[in-house]
Design a protein around this motif. Structure first.
Motif, PDB file in Angstrom:
ATOM      1  N   SER A1616       0.706  -0.916  -0.066  1.00 28.95           N
ATOM      2  CA  SER A1616      -0.483  -0.436   0.569  1.00 28.95           C
ATOM      3  C   SER A1616       0.652   1.405  -0.048  1.00 28.95           C
ATOM      4  O   SER A1616       0.525   2.131  -0.412  1.00 28.95           O
ATOM      5  N   ASN A1617       2.015   0.937   0.517  1.00 26.17           N
ATOM      6  CA  ASN A1617       3.555   2.333   0.551  1.00 26.17           C
ATOM      7  C   ASN A1617       3.965   2.522  -0.731  1.00 26.17           C
ATOM      8  O   ASN A1617       4.795   3.124  -1.071  1.00 26.17           O
ATOM      9  N   PHE A1618       3.686   1.685  -1.666  1.00 26.15           N
ATOM     10  CA  PHE A1618       3.938   1.573  -3.156  1.00 26.15           C
ATOM     11  C   PHE A1618       3.734   2.306  -3.765  1.00 26.15           C
ATOM     12  O   PHE A1618       2.495   2.107  -4.172  1.00 26.15           O
ATOM     13  N   ALA A1630      -3.086  -2.782  -8.364  1.00 24.86           N
ATOM     14  CA  ALA A1630      -2.231  -4.018  -8.564  1.00 24.86           C
ATOM     15  C   ALA A1630      -1.103  -4.070  -8.545  1.00 24.86           C
ATOM     16  O   ALA A1630       0.197  -4.745  -9.525  1.00 24.86           O
ATOM     17  N   PRO A1631      -0.203  -4.040  -7.394  1.00 21.83           N
ATOM     18  CA  PRO A1631       1.115  -4.295  -6.810  1.00 21.83           C
ATOM     19  C   PRO A1631       0.966  -5.658  -6.843  1.00 21.83           C
ATOM     20  O   PRO A1631       0.198  -6.583  -6.139  1.00 21.83           O
ATOM     21  N   THR A1632       2.205  -5.860  -7.922  1.00 14.52           N
ATOM     22  CA  THR A1632       2.728  -7.444  -7.715  1.00 14.52           C
ATOM     23  C   THR A1632       4.183  -7.588  -7.356  1.00 14.52           C
ATOM     24  O   THR A1632       5.087  -6.899  -8.074  1.00 14.52           O
ATOM     25  N   LEU A1633       4.589  -8.470  -6.730  1.00 16.98           N
ATOM     26  CA  LEU A1633       5.591  -8.965  -6.331  1.00 16.98           C
ATOM     27  C   LEU A1633       6.165 -10.037  -6.892  1.00 16.98           C
ATOM     28  O   LEU A1633       5.630 -11.485  -6.666  1.00 16.98           O
ATOM     29  N   LEU A1640       8.931  -4.678  -6.772  1.00 17.86           N
ATOM     30  CA  LEU A1640       7.504  -3.882  -6.782  1.00 17.86           C
ATOM     31  C   LEU A1640       7.066  -3.802  -8.138  1.00 17.86           C
ATOM     32  O   LEU A1640       7.893  -3.196  -8.093  1.00 17.86           O
ATOM     33  N   LEU A1641       5.967  -4.597  -8.215  1.00 22.93           N
ATOM     34  CA  LEU A1641       5.801  -3.611  -9.809  1.00 22.93           C
ATOM     35  C   LEU A1641       4.278  -3.296  -9.738  1.00 22.93           C
ATOM     36  O   LEU A1641       3.347  -3.909  -9.537  1.00 22.93           O
ATOM     37  N   CYS A1660       4.952  -7.108 -15.478  1.00 22.63           N
ATOM     38  CA  CYS A1660       5.032  -8.317 -14.650  1.00 22.63           C
ATOM     39  C   CYS A1660       5.569  -8.763 -16.388  1.00 22.63           C
ATOM     40  O   CYS A1660       6.756  -9.576 -16.017  1.00 22.63           O
ATOM     41  N   THR A1661       5.350  -8.934 -17.238  1.00 19.66           N
ATOM     42  CA  THR A1661       5.549 -10.003 -18.517  1.00 19.66           C
ATOM     43  C   THR A1661       6.913  -9.366 -19.109  1.00 19.66           C
ATOM     44  O   THR A1661       8.111  -9.471 -19.223  1.00 19.66           O
TER      45      THR A1661
END
Ligand code: ZN
Ligand code: ZN
Ligand code: ZN
Ligand code: ZN
Ligand code: ZN
Ligand code: ZN
Ligand code: ZN
Length: 1756
Positions: A1616-1618, A1630-1633, A1640-1641, A1660-1661
C-alpha cells in the motif's frame, strides 16, 4: 498551427518572487476590510501562478503559492514567523485521542471480531499492532480508500478502544474540554478571519459554474485570451474509448492520450488543450461528437484559464486548511465553526451545506479534497461531528436524490460519509430521535422505487445493466438503514420508542409494497414465452434480510415496543389480506368424523407469490412474544383473540405448496426464473427471512388450531384431499396405466406434505419455538452440514447464515461437535463430525437440499455400516416446545394423521404398483418414530399424578375403524418387517418396534419383568447376527463381481490403447521409463570405483531396451539402430544467476563459449523421461501441427503450447516439451576402442603435446583459409618451425559411428538448444551450436547439484527416474554432438577453451581466470577434446586426456577459490599448521601471493585456507562426479549414495584426485608454476585484488526466492506504500511482488506497460524478460494469489503460501482471516522454480482449465 496557438509557459513574474509574506501579512493586519484586501491579492496573484501553460507544473505552482499566497496567511495567523508560531501552537495543543488516520487505497485495515461494535469499526495497522486486539479474533481487509482509523473512539469498541499510542494517560481528564482555551484571543480572532475568508473563497470558486467569468471580486481588468479544454471523467466510457477519442480530438500521441486518460481517471478532470477559445472549442466538439454515439457524451468544458487557476488554488487552499488545523485542536474547532456557521441565505447556506449540496456537480479531485478536509476537521471534533451529522441528516433526502443522478462511484460521493455518523451508536440514536432518521431513510428509499402495480406493490422493469446500476445505488440506502440499526439501544427513552415505532410504520409501508409482489400463475399447455423479471425483487429481499432481522432484534429489546410492533404488523397483514375470505362459498372438508370449512383455492390454478415479508415479520415477532415471555406476562395487551389461524397460515402454506409442486414437476412450463426463485427461497442468504419464517408461521398458526382441521386444510392445499378421502385410491390407480404422470405427481406431493409435517413438529431449534438457546441452533446446523461430509472452515461458513456483523456464531460451538484435521502440502484443513454427534442427525433436517439430504443419508448409513451397526436413521430426540407452541406435537397423534399413516402403510403392505413410493413409507416411518420419541419423552418427564395426554402407542395398536377395517398401524409395521422388497427399511422398522416395546415397558413399569426384556435382547441379538452374516456374504459376492469387471475393463483398455495409439494421450501411467534399472545392477562391490582416466573402472554397459510410448514396440539402444528419443523441454534460465541485470543484448553476436561464474543466461534442459522412436515422434509432431493449424483456423483458439515454436505435449504425460533428446550409449566407448599400448604421458608432457597439436591445427587452418588469398611467408616459416607431434595426423577425419537417424536427432536437439538458448533463428551450421549443447549440459547438471545440496541430499542418492534419464541422455548427447559438427569448428572451440588455461598467443579476447565458470569450462574441454584426439595416433588415450583436463581445470578452480576467498572472517588465532594439507596450501598461497605482487592478502591460517578450499570446491567436484558418471557409465560408489558425512574423500577417489588436492600442484610443479604465474598476471586479477572490481567467490550461495514475512498484512502494508513508478506518486492498483528478486511492480495497468519485441506488455511480463529470462513467479498482493508467467502468452494462478488458522488460502482476500506464511507450501513453490518446472506447471494448469488459455497474460 499548434505551435502558434500554444505559447510557451510565460516567464514567472519577478514581482511574485520578490514579495514578502511578512509584509503582506503586516498590511492585512492594518486593513479595515480584510476580505477585500485578501481577495485583491488573490485576484492579482493566483492567475500569475496557476495555469499558465498547456501542462500543469503542480510542484512549481504549489511552491510559488506557498510563498506568495499561503505564507502571508500563515504569518497573519501566527502573528510571527510561522516556522516559530506553528510549533508553539503544536506544543500548547492537547492532542485528541482519536487516531483518525485516513486510509489509502489498498492499505490494510483491521477489525476485531470480538470487540468491534460493528464490522465498520477498523484500525490502521500501527494502532492495531499496538492494541489488545492483535491477540483476539480479528479480520483483515484492504481499504478501498477513504474512511479512517477508529482508534480512540470509545463508542466503536466494546473493549480496548485505545492503542498504546493513543491511550489516555491516567492523569488526564476524560471529559471534553474546549480546545480553544489553549489559544490566545488574538490568534483565535485572526485565525477566524483568515479561515472564514479562505474557506468561503474555496467554496465559492469550486461551486462556480460560469466557464469564462470570475466572481466580481476576483475579476481583473486585463484578461488574456487563454482557455482550457477541460475533460471530465465519467463511469460510462472506458479507458480505451477515451484514449482513442483524445488521439483524434487533440492530435496527441497514444502515450500522451494515456497520460491524459490516467489523470482524468484519477483526478476527475484534466485539461487536454490550451489556447484561444475557438481552438479549445474545436477540440470539445470533436470529443463530444466522438463519444455521443451510444451513450451520453464525455463531459468537456472550455474554461478560461483564470477560472481554472482559481479553482486549482481553491483546492490547494482546502488542503492547506486541512494541514494548518493539524497543528492544534483549537484551530480545528475554529474551522468547524466557520464551516457550520449559517450563511447569509439562511437554512442550508453554511459552507459545509453548500459543499455537500454541490457534491454531485463537483469533479472527483475536488470532492476527495473536501471530503478529506471534512474527515480531518468535522469528524475529528466530537462536538462538531454531532452538528455535522445533523446537517447531513437534514440534507439526506436531497443528497440521495443527487447521488442517484450522479454517475460517479459511491466512494467519491458525500453520501458515503453516512457510515461515519450512522454507525456511531449515540449519534445514530440522536439522529433517530431528533431527526427521525429511520423514517427519513426509508422514505428516501421509497422515493426511488416508484413503479407499482395496481395493488400498490413494487414492480420492477427488466433487469438491464442500467437498471442494475441504479438499483445498486438504491441499495446503499438499505446499507444506511443497516448502519443505523446495527448497534442496538441499551436504554429506551419514550422519544426513542416513539421514533422507532414511526420508523417501524414506514418500514411496514415498505414491506407492504413487497407483500405479494411478482405473483406467478402456473403455466399450462405452452411454455412461457419470456422469463419474467425476478432478480430485482429477490435482490431487494436479500439486501433487506439483515434489516428485517435487526428490526426484530430491536423490538425484542423492549416489551412495549414489541407489543406495539406486533399490533401494527398484524394490522397491516390484515389489510393485505383484506377480502381474503370473500368471494366464493367456502367448502367443507371432512375425514374421520372431523370437518372444517375452508376457502376454495388451488395453488396450481391461481396467483401465488413467494414474497410475503409482512407475514414473515409477524411470525418473527410472534416467536419473540414466546421467547421474551411477553405472551404470558401481558396477554391482555396482545390482540391474540383477533388472530385468525387459517388466515395466518394461508399464504405461507401456499408458498410451501408451490415449492412442492415445482418439485413434483407441475410448474415446468414456467421456466427457469421460478426454479431460481425457489432456489433462493431456500438458500442460506435468504432463508432466514423467507423459508424459515414460513415454517414458523405455520407452526404459529397450527399451534392455535385443531390439528385435524389443519391437516385437512393441508391436504386440500396440497391438492391431495381427494386422494385420501377416496377409499381405495391405491387400488384404482394400480390398474389404470394412463395416469402415470398424475400418480407420480401425487406421490411426490404426498412425500412433500409428509416432509412438511415432519418439519412442523420437528423444527424446534429456534429460541422461542423450542426450549433452546441460540448456541444449540447453530450447533445443530453445523452437525447437519458435517453429516454430509467433512468441510473446510470457509465451506462451513458459507453454508451457515451470517448475521449483520458477518458472524455465524460457529466458533463458539465448533469444538464441541467437530475435530479439526490439519491440511497437508495441498488441500485445506477440514472439520470432521465427532462420532458421538451422529446421534443428533435428522435425515429430514429442514435446511438440507434434496442433494444434500441424499448425500447425508448415504454418508450416515455408510458410517453405521462401517461401525457394524444397523443402518436405521431414526429421528433424534428433540428438545421440548415452548408453551406457546406445545400443542404442535398433537399433530402426530391426531386422527387424520393416523389415518394418513395407516393409509400409506396399507398401500405399502398391499404393494400397489406405482401408487405409493418408498420415500413416502420412509417418511411415515420417520413420523411414527418421532411420535414414539415424543411419547417416550413425555413418559420419562411425567410429573406424578399428571394425566398423560400423549398416547400414540395406544392409538396405533388399535385396528382401524369402519368402513375399511384396516389392521392397526402396529400390525402393519410387523407385516412390513418381513416384506422382502423393503430390505432398506428393515432396520428402521425394527427400531420402531423396539421403541414401541420400550414405551410399553415404561408404561407398565411397575409390573415389568426383567426376564422378558432379556429375552427380547437375545432375540434381537441373534437376528442381528444372522443379519450380519448375510450382509457379509453379499459383500463378498459384490467384491468378486467388482474384481471381475475390473479385469474385463483393463483388458478392454489395453485393446483400446493398441488400437488408438494416436489418441492415447491420457494420463494412464504406463511407466515406459528408460531406466530399466541400470544403476541397480552392482557389478562392482568392494573395489574402489573410478569415474574417469586411464584407471577408470571398466563396467560393461548393460544392454538397454526401451519401449516406445507411441507404438509400444521395444527396441535396444545401440549405435547403429534407429534413434530413440526422450521428449525434452529446453528453456533459458536465470535460476542460478548471480546477476539478474545481465541479459543477452545482441543474441546474433553473443558468444556463449565461456560461461561467466555468475551463471547468468543459462540454458536448462528438462525431460519427463518418456521415450519414443524418433520417427514415431516425428509423425506425432506432424499430426499435432496439422491439427493445430486446422483448429486455429476454425476456432481461433489458443492452446497451452505454441506449435509454431516447436512446442508439443508429451503424448503420454502431457508434459510441455519443445524438442527431443536422443538416447545413446556411453559415447566414449563407441568412439575409441583403441587399446592403450604405450605409457601414458604425464600432465606436463601431455600439455606440451596438446599445445603443439593446437599450434599445428591452428596453422593448418590459417593456412587453409589464407591459401586462397596471399600466402604469407611467415606462416610457412612457422610451419617449418613447429614440428608435427609424433602420431598426430591432422589430415585424418574419423568416420561417424552413428546411424543416420541418430545423427539427425543429434542435429535436431542441438539446433533446438541453440534456438531457444539464444533466441535466434535456427541454424544448424552455426559454430555456436556445439557450445550451446555443452552449456546446457553443464548448466543442467549444476542446477541439479544445487537442488541436491539445498535439500542436503547425497549427490548419487535416489534421483527421480526422469531426472536420471534426462541427465544421462543429455550428457551423452552433448558428448556425441561433435560428430555431427565440422571437425575444425570443434577443434577451434577446444583450442580457445584450452587457451584460457594454457596461454596461447593467438587469442586476445580470452577471459581472465576469475571470469570463467570452471565447470562449464571442464565440460566444454572434455566434450570437445575427442575432436582433436581422434587425429592423435601416438597412443595417448582419450581417458588420459580427460584426466589431465580435469586436473588442470581443478587446479585452476583452486587458484580461483584462493584468489576470491574472503579472508576477513578469520577470527581464529594464527596457529602453527599441522596437517599435510595445511602446510601444502600455505605454500601454494604463498606462491600466489608472490605472483600477484603481494596484492593477495597474507594467508590467515593453513587450516582456514584448507577449509575454504574444501568448501569452495565441493559443488565443482559434485558436478564433475555427476558429469563423468553419466558420460562414462561408471556406477556411483555406495558411499556417495547416502547422505550424512562429508563426501569429500569419496568424491576425490571417484574422480581420481588425491584427497590432498594441493598435491596436484606439487606433482606438476614444473608446468603449474608458469601457469599460475600467467593466471595471476592478468590485469583483471590485479584490478580485482586492488579492489577495482568484484568477482564471484566460492561456494556460490544458494539462489532462493525472497524471504516472505510471516504475517501477510505486512505485505499488504508494504504494497500500500508502493506507488506506480511511472505516474508520479499514484497508488498502484495491482501491486505485484516478484518472488525471485523482490521487486514490486505496478501490474495490469496502462501506466506501466512496456514495449517488448514490438508489443505492449504489462509490467510483470516485461519484468520476467530481464529477471527470469521469460519465466516469472509473482505474488499479487491485493489478491493474495501467486502468478506464474512464461513467455508472453502463458500463465496460471497458483495457490499462495499463506494460510489462515483453518488451513485455508484466501485467494482474493475475501474472507479476511489473518493469514500466515506456510513454509512448506512456500518451499514447494521454490522447488518448482529451482527445478525449472514453472513452465511445465503452467502447461498442466492450462490443459486442466481451458479458461486460463484465454487470459491475456501479457497484460499483467
Ligand atoms: Zn490508527
Ligand atoms: Zn491508535
Ligand atoms: Zn478485540
Ligand atoms: Zn515407436
Ligand atoms: Zn512424458
Ligand atoms: Zn503504473
Ligand atoms: Zn524479479
Amino acid at each position: 498551427m499548434a505551435s502558434e496557438m500554444e505559447p510557451e509557459v510565460q516567464a514567472i513574474d519577478r514581482s511574485l518572487l520578490e514579495c514578502s509574506a511578512e509584509e503582506i501579512a503586516g498590511k492585512w493586519l492594518q486593513a479595515t476590510d480584510l476580505t477585500r484586501e485578501v481577495y485583491q491579492h488573490l485576484a492579482h496573484c493566483v492567475p500569475k501562478i496557476y495555469c499558465r501553460g498547456p501542462n500543469p507544473f503542480p510542484q512549481k505552482e504549489d511552491t510559488l503559492a506557498q510563498h506568495v499566497l499561503l505564507g502571508p496567511m500563515e504569518w497573519y495567523i501566527c502573528g510571527e514567523d510561522p516556522a516559530l508560531g506553528f510549533p508553539k501552537l503544536e506544543q500548547a495543543n492537547k492532542p485528541s485521542h482519536l487516531c483518525g488516520r485516513v486510509f489509502k487505497v489498498g492499505e490494510p485495515t483491521y477489525s476485531c471480531r470480538d470487540c468491534a461494535v460493528d464490522p465498520t469499526c477498523v484500525l490502521c495497522m500501527e494502532c492495531f499492532l499496538g492494541s489488545i486486539h492483535r491477540d483476539h479474533r480479528y479480520r483483515m481487509t484492504t481499504s478501498g480508500g477513504g474512511g479512517f482509523c477508529d482508534c480512540g473512539d470509545t463508542e466503536a469498541w466494546k473493549e480496548g478502544p485505545y492503542c498504546q499510542k493513543h491511550k489516555l494517560s491516567s492523569s488526564e481528564v476524560v471529559e471534553e474540554e474546549d480546545p480553544l482555551v489553549h489559544l490566545s484571543e488574538d490568534v483565535i480572532a485572526r485565525t477566524y478571519n483568515i479561515f472564514a475568508i479562505m474557506f468561503r473563497y474555496a467554496v465559492d470558486i469550486l461551486t462556480w459554474e460560469k466557464e469564462s467569468e470570475l466572481p466580481d471580486d476576483l475579476e481583473v481588468a486585463e484578461k488574456s485570451d487563454t482557455y482550457y479544454c477541460m475533460l471530465f471523467n465519467d463511469e460510462v466510457h472506458t479507458y480505451e474509448q477515451v484514449i482513442y477519442t483524445l488521439q483524434k480530438a487533440v492530435n496527441c500521441t497514444q502515450k500522451e492520450a494515456i497520460g491524459f486518460a490516467t489523470t482524468v481517471d484519477r483526478d476527475g478532470r484534466r485539461s487536454v488543450r490550451y489556447g484561444d477559445f475557438q481552438y479549445c472549442d474545436q477540440a470539445k466538439t470533436v470529443i463530444v461528437r466522438n463519444t455521443s454515439r451510444q451513450t451520453k457524451p464525455l463531459k468537456v468544458q472550455v474554461m478560461h484559464s483564470s477560472v481554472a487557476a482559481h479553482q486549482n488554488f481553491g483546492l490547494k487552499a482546502l488542503s492547506w486548511l486541512g494541514s494548518v488545523i493539524g497543528y492544534s485542536d483549537g484551530l480545528r474547532r475554529i474551522l468547524c465553526q466557520v464551516g457550520l456557521q449559517e450563511g447569509p441565505d439562511g437554512e442550508n447556506s453554511s459552507l459545509v451545506d453548500r459543499l455537500m449540496l454541490n457534491d454531485s456537480k463537483l469533479w472527483k479531485g475536488a470532492r476527495s479534497v473536501y471530503h478529506q478536509l471534512f474527515m480531518s476537521s468535522l469528524l475529528m471534533d466530537l462536538k462538531y461531528k454531532k452538528l455535522f451529522a445533523v446537517r447531513f441528516a437534514k440534507n439526506y433526502r436531497q443528497l440521495q436524490r443527487d447521488f442517484m443522478e450522479d454517475d460517479h462511484e459511491r466512494a467519491v460521493s458525500v453520501t458515503a460519509l453516512s457510515v461515519q455518523f450512522f454507525t456511531a451508536p449515540t449519534l445514530a440514536r440522536m439522529l433517530i430521535t431528533e431527526e427521525n432518521l429511520m423514517t427519513v431513510i426509508i422514505k428516501a428509499f421509497m422515493d426511488h422505487l416508484k413503479h407499482r402495480d395496481a395493488q400498490g406493490r413494487f414492480q420492477f422493469e427488466r433487469y438491464t445493466a442500467l437498471q442494475a446500476f441504479k438499483f445498486r445505488r438504491v441499495q446503499s440506502l438499505i446499507l444506511d438503514l443497516k448502519y443505523v440499526l446495527i448497534s442496538k439501544p441499551t436504554e429506551w427513552s419514550e422519544e426513542l420508542r416513539q421514533k422507532f415505532l414511526q420508523g417501524f410504520d414506514a418500514f411496514l409501508e415498505l414491506l407492504k409494497c413487497m407483500q405479494g409482489m411478482d405473483p406467478i400463475t402456473r403455466q399450462v399447455g405452452q411454455h412461457i414465452e419470456m422469463e419474467p423479471e425476478w432478480e430485482a425483487a429477490f435482490t431487494l429481499q436479500m439486501k433487506l434480510t439483515h434489516v428485517i432481522s435487526m428490526v426484530q432484534d430491536w423490538c425484542a429489546l423492549d416489551e412495549k415496543v414489541l407489543i406495539e410492533a406486533y399490533k401494527k404488523c398484524l394490522t397491516v397483514l390484515t389489510q393485505c389480506h383484506g377480502g381474503f375470505t370473500d368471494g366464493e362459498q367456502p367448502i367443507t372438508l371432512s375425514i374421520c368424523g372431523h370437518s372444517v370449512e375452508t376457502i376454495r383455492y388451488c395453488v396450481s390454478q391461481e396467483k401465488v407469490s413467494i414474497h410475503l415479508p409482512i407475514s414473515r415479520l409477524l411470525a418473527g415477532l410472534h416467536v419473540l412474544l414466546s421467547k421474551s415471555e411477553v405472551a404470558y406476562k401481558f396477554p391482555e395487551l396482545l390482540p391474540l383473540s383477533e388472530l385468525s389461524p387459517p388466515m395466518l397460515i394461508e399464504h405461507p402454506l401456499r408458498c410451501l405448496v408451490l415449492c412442492a409442486q415445482v418439485h413434483a414437476g407441475m410448474w415446468r412450463r414456467n421456466g427457469f426464473s421460478l426454479v431460481n426463485q425457489i432456489y433462493y427461497y431456500h438458500n442460506v442468504k435468504c432463508r432466514r427471512e423467507m423459508f424459515d419464517k414460513d415454517i414458523l408461521m405455520l407452526q404459529t398458526g397450527v399451534s392455535m388450531m385443531d390439528p385435524n382441521h389443519f391437516l385437512m386444510i393441508l391436504l386440500s392445499r396440497f391438492e391431495l384431499y381427494q386422494v385420501f378421502s377416496t377409499p381405495d385410491y391405491g387400488k384404482r390407480f394400480s390398474s389404470e396405466v394412463t395416469h402415470k404422470d398424475v400418480v407420480q405427481q401425487n406421490n411426490t406431493l404426498i412425500e412433500e406434505m409428509l416432509y412438511l409435517i415432519i418439519m412442523l413438529v420437528g423444527e424446534r431449534f429456534s429460541p422461542g419455538v423450542g426450549q433452546v438457546g441460540p448456541a444449540e441452533e447453530i450447533r445443530r446446523e453445523i452437525i447437519h452440514q458435517l453429516s454430509i461430509k467433512p468441510m473446510a472452515h470457509s465451506e462451513l461458513v458459507k453454508s451457515l447464515p451470517e448475521d449483520e456483523n458477518k458472524e455465524t456464531g460457529m466458533e463458539s460451538v465448533i469444538e464441541t461437535v467437530a475435530h479439526f484435521k490439519k491440511p497437508g502440502l495441498t488441500g485445506r484443513g477440514m472439520y470432521e463430525l465427532k462420532p458421538e454427534c451422529a446421534r443428533e442427525f435428522n435425515l429430514y433436517f429442514y435446511h438440507f437440499s434434496r442433494a444434500e439430504q441424499s448425500k447425508a443419508e448415504e454418508a450416515q448409513r455408510k458410517l453405521k455400516r462401517e461401525n457394524k451397526e444397523d443402518t436405521a436413521l431414526p429421528p433424534p430426540a428433540l428438545p421440548p416446545f415452548c408453551p406457546l407452541f406445545a400443542s404442535l406435537v398433537n399433530i402426530l397423534q391426531s386422527d387424520v394423521m393416523l389415518y394418513i399413516m395407516g393409509t400409506i402403510l396399507q398401500w405399502a403392505v398391499e404393494h400397489h404398483g406405482s401408487a405409493w413410493s418408498e420415500s413416502m413409507l420412509q417418511r411415515v416411518l420417520h413420523l411414527i418414530g418421532m411420535a414414539l420419541q415424543e411419547e417416550k419423552h413425555h413418559l420419562e418427564n411425567a410429573v406424578e399424578g399428571h394425566v398423560q395426554t400423549f398416547a400414540f402407542t395406544q392409538k396405533i395398536s388399535k385396528p382401524g375403524d369402519a368402513p375399511n377395517n384396516s389392521p392397526s398401524i402396529l400390525a402393519m409395521l410387523e407385516t412390513l418387517q418381513n416384506a422382502p422388497s423393503l430390505e432398506v427399511h428393515k432396520d428402521m422398522i425394527r427400531w420402531l418396534l423396539k421403541m414401541f416395546n420400550t414405551i410399553k415397558k415404561i408404561r407398565e413399569s411397575s409390573s415389568s419383568s426383567p426376564v422378558a426384556e432379556a429375552e427380547g435382547t437375545i432375540l434381537e441379538e441373534s437376528s442381528r447376527d444372522k443379519d450380519k452374516a448375510e450382509r457379509k456374504r453379499k459383500a463378498e459376492i459384490a467384491r468378486l463381481r467388482r474384481e471381475k469387471i475390473m479385469a474385463q475393463m483393463s483388458e478392454m483398455q489395453r485393446h483400446f490403447i493398441d488400437e488408438n495409439k494416436e489418441l492415447f494421450q491420457q494420463t494412464i501411467e504406463l511407466d515406459a521409463s528408460v531406466s530399466a534399472a541400470p544403476d541397480n545392477s552392482p557389478p562392482v562391490s568392494d573395489t574402489a570405483l573410478t569415474a574417469l582416466g586411464p584407471a577408470q573402472t571398466q563396467v560393461p554397459e548393460p544392454r538397454q531396451f526401451v519401449t516406445c510410448i507411441l507404438c509400444q514396440e521395444e527396441q535396444e539402444v545401440t549405435v547403429e539402430s534407429r534413434a530413440m528419443v526422450l521428449a525434452a523441454f529446453v528453456q533459458r534460465s536465470t535460476v542460478l544467476s548471480k546477476d539478474r541485470t545481465k541479459v543477452i543484448e545482441n543474441p546474433e553476436k553473443y558468444d556463449p563459449l565461456f560461461m561467466h561464474p555468475d551463471l547468468s543466461c543459462g540454458t536448462h534442459t528438462g525431460s519427463c523421461g518418456h521415450a519414443m522412436h524418433a520417427h514415431c515422434w516425428q509423425r506425432y509432431f506432424d499430426s499435432v501441427q496439422a491439427k493445430e493449424q486446422r483448429r486455429q483456423q476454425r476456432l481461433r483458439l489458443h492452446t497451452s503450447y505454441d506449435v509454431e515454436n516447436g512446442e508439443f505435449l508429451c503424448p503420454l504425460c502431457e508434459c510441455l516439451s519443445n524438442t527431443v533428446i536422443p538416447l545413446l550409449l556411453p559415447p566414449r566407448s563407441a568412439l575409441s576402442r583403441r587399446l592403450n599400448f604405450s605409457e601414458q604421458p604425464d600432465l606436463t608432457q601431455w600439455t606440451r603435446t596438446i599445445t603443439q597439436q593446437i599450434k599445428v591445427t591452428q596453422m593448418l587452418r590459417k593456412d587453409g583459409s589464407a591459401a586462397a588469398d596471399t600466402p604469407s611467408s611467415e606462416d610457412t616459416e612457422d610451419m617449418n618451425i613447429i614440428p608435427i607431434p609424433e602420431g598426430f595426423r591432422p589430415d585424418f577425419y574419423p568416420r561417424n559411428p552413428y546411424s543416420d537417424s541418430i545423427k539427425e536427432m543429434l542435429t535436431t536437439f542441438g539446433t533446438a538448444t541453440f534456438k531457444v538458448g539464444l533466441k535466434v533463428h535456427p541454424n544448424e551450421g552455426d559454430p555456436r551450436v556445439p557450445t550451446m549443447c555443452w552449456g546446457t549440459c553443464a548448466y543442467t547438471i549444476q542446477s541439479i547439484e544445487r537442488i541436491l545440496s539445498d535439500e542436503e541430499k547425497p549427490v548419487f542418492g535416489p534421483l527421480p527416474c526422469r531426472l536420471d534419464d534426462c541427465l544421462r541422455s543429455l550428457t551423452r548427447f552433448a558428448a556425441a554432438h561433435w560428430t555431427v559438427t565440422l571437425l575444425p569448428v570443434v577443434q577451434g572451440h577446444f583450442c580457445k577453451l584450452f587457451a584460457s588455461l594454457v596461454p596461447n598467443d593467438s587469442y586476445e579476447d580470452l577471459p581472465c581466470i576469475l571470469d570463467v565458470d570452471m565447470f562449464h569450462l571442464l565440460v566444454g574441454l572434455v566434450l570437445a577434446f575427442p575432436a582433436l584426439q581422434c587425429q592423435d595416433f601416438s597412443g595417448s588415450s582419450l581417458a588420459t586426456g580427460d584426466l589431465h583436463i580435469f586436473h588442470l581445470v581443478t587446479m585452476a578452480h583452486i587458484v580461483q577459490i584462493l584468489l576470491t576467498s574472503c579472508t576477513e572472517e578469520n577470527g581464529m588465532d594464527q596457529e602453527n599448521p599441522t596437517g599435510e594439507e595445511e602446510l601444502a596450501i600455505l605454500s601454494l598461497h604463498k606462491t600466489l601471493h608472490q605472483y600477484t605482487g603481494s596484492a593477495l592478502e597474507e594467508a590467515p591460517s593453513g587450516w582456514h585456507l584448507w577449509r575454504s578450499v574444501r568448501a569452495g570446491i565441493m559443488p565443482f567436484l559434485k558436478c564433475s562426479a555427476l558429469f563423468f558418471h553419466y558420460l562414462n557409465g561408471v556406477p556411483a560408489p555406495p558411499d556417495l549414495q547416502v547422505s550424512g558425512t562429508s563426501h569429500f574423500e569419496h568424491l576425490c577417489n571417484y574422480l581420481s584426485l588425491p584427497t590432498n588436492l594441493i598435491r596436484l600442484f606439487q606433482e606438476n610443479s614444473n608446468i603449474m608454476n608458469s601457469l599460475i604465474e600467467s593466471w595471476c598476471q592478468n590485469s583483471e586479477v590485479k584490478r580485482y585484488l586492488s579492489g577495482e572490481r568484484g568477482a564471484i567467490s566460492y561456494p556460490r550461495g544458494a539462489n532462493k526466492l525472497i524471504d516472505l514475512p510471516e504475517d501477510y498484512s505486512s505485505l499488504i502494508n508494504q504494497a500500500s506504500n508502493f506507488s506506480c513508478p511511472k505516474s508520479g506518486g499514484d497508488k498502484s492498483r495491482a501491486p505485484t511482488l516478484c518472488l525471485v528478486c523482490g521487486s514490486l511492480l505496478c501490474s495490469q495497468s496502462y501506466c506501466c506497460q512496456a514495449e517488448l519485441e514490438g508489443e505492449d506488455v504489462g509490467a510483470c511480463t516485461a519484468h520476467t524478460y530481464s529477471c527470469g529470462s521469460g519465466a516469472g513467479i509473482f505474488l499479487r498482493v491485493r489478491e493474495c494469489q501467486v502468478l506464474f508467467l512464461a513467455g508472453k502468452t502463458k500463465g496460471c494462478f497458483y495457490s499462495p503460501p499463506y494460510l489462515d488458522d483453518y488451513g485455508e488460502t484466501d485467494q482474493g482476500l475475501r474472507r479476511g482471516n489473518p493469514l500466515h506464511l506456510c513454509q512448506e507450501r512456500f518451499r514447494k513453490i521454490q522447488k518448482l522454480w529451482q527445478q525449472h518446472s514453472i513452465t511445465e506447471e503452467i502447461g498442466h494448469a492450462q490443459e486442466a482449465n481451458q479458461t486460463l488459455v484465454g487470459i491475456d497474460w501479457q497484460h499483467l
